[in-house]
Design a protein around this motif. Structure first.
Motif: not given
Length: 317
Positions: A182-187, A246-252, A241-243, A163-171
């Protein structure tokens, strides 16, 4: 000259094999020193002792100070070292491999230098991702298109699952914070996977730059190799992790910890070592080789460290 301080340099046979080591440790804003055969990690929270010989790769982020004695220990233990940027998203430098044999490197160079064998290895990589389909007759263009469709489908499926919103991969490597969670987590997840892939490749004595699908970059083979595991490891972890955070500033940071757990639980190091040897057709590689020979086009390998004499006409058969 004997060493005055610390334990003696271990023999290669005394070190943990790469497939038996823990995956990676990431540090930032810390000081690394040495005490005997342990690495001392000191930051604002205190000091920790790490038996460095059981670590595969150290990722050193901003604000890390490393002493000469610490680097001496790291080098002796055959640990890969990567100096990386903030959040681990750039690689600036790296250290030496654990394996002192060139067999895997020579096999890789031979395979990548011939168009037919290069395509064969590339197809083998894609076949690992399409286990139920035969890709042996597909062109590189067809394989790229098939892989692109597969990855887009995986993103959609993970979005629906978590249930994490996905549009496209951007970095944007210039501005990590500008990305969506989600893009931060993917990176962060992909970078951890790249780090482990790099560590296995160089520890086994292969080249990070001789890619079969990717090319023209000093980490081309790292990208090739990491792509084999993204759908199974880094993409699902990033969405999970994003699920949760998501609001955690230290998601990385949370993503890196989750990746380390996924590496361990999935025994990814063991699989990577086996996969690398299989891809390069060197399944009987001995990983504790520390020998050097001289090449001869007629007589095969010759001994190193021997004072050879000039051949005269009288010596010729």
């Amino acid at each position: 000259m004997s060493r005055k301080f610390g334990a003696k340099k271990p023999e290669l046979s005394e070190l943990s094999r790469v497939k038996d080591r823990i995956t990676f440790l990431y540090f930032e804003h810390a000081k690394l020193n040495r005490q005997d055969s342990a690495l001392l990690i000191t930051d604002s929270r205190g000091t920790a002792y790490v038996p460095v010989a059981i670590v595969s790769v150290l990722m050193l982020g901003p604000g890390v100070d490393v002493t000469h004695r610490a680097m001496e220990l790291i080098g002796d233990a055959g640990v890969s070292v990567m100096w990386v940027g903030e959040q681990g998203v750039r690689q600036y430098a790296h250290g030496r491999a654990l394996n002192h044999s060139s067999r895997l490197l020579e096999a890789q160079a031979k395979l990548v230098s011939n168009e037919k064998s290069r395509v064969a290895v590339a197809r083998k990589m894609y076949q690992m991702r399409f286990a139920d389909e035969d890709v042996s007759r597909l062109s590189m263009q067809e394989l790229r298109g098939k892989e692109g469709s597969r990855v887009r489908k995986i993103y959609r499926e993970q979005s629906q699952r978590t249930n994490v919103l996905w549009t496209r991969r951007e970095y944007n490597h210039e501005n990590f914070e500008a990305s969506t969670p989600i893009n931060k987590a993917l990176t962060a997840a992909h970078q951890a996977l790249y780090g482990l892939s790099y560590s296995v490749i160089v520890a086994m004595g292969a080249s990070a730059g001789l890619g079969f699908v990717h090319t023209g970059h000093d980490l081309a083979f790292v990208y090739d190799f990491a792509d084999l595991y993204k759908a199974e490891v880094s993409i699902p972890v990033a969405f999970e992790i994003t699920a949760k955070y998501e609001s955690d500033p230290d998601i990385a940071s949370r993503t890196r910890l989750a990746m380390r757990d996924a590496f361990r639980d999935g025994k990814l190091l063991v699989r990577m070592v086996a996969d690398l040897k299989d891809l390069l057709n060197v399944t009987d590689l001995e990983t504790e080789v520390d020998a050097i020979n001289l090449w001869d086009d007629q007589q095969g390998l010759q001994k190193f460290g021997v004072q050879y004499h000039e051949i005269t006409e009288d010596d010729e058969p």
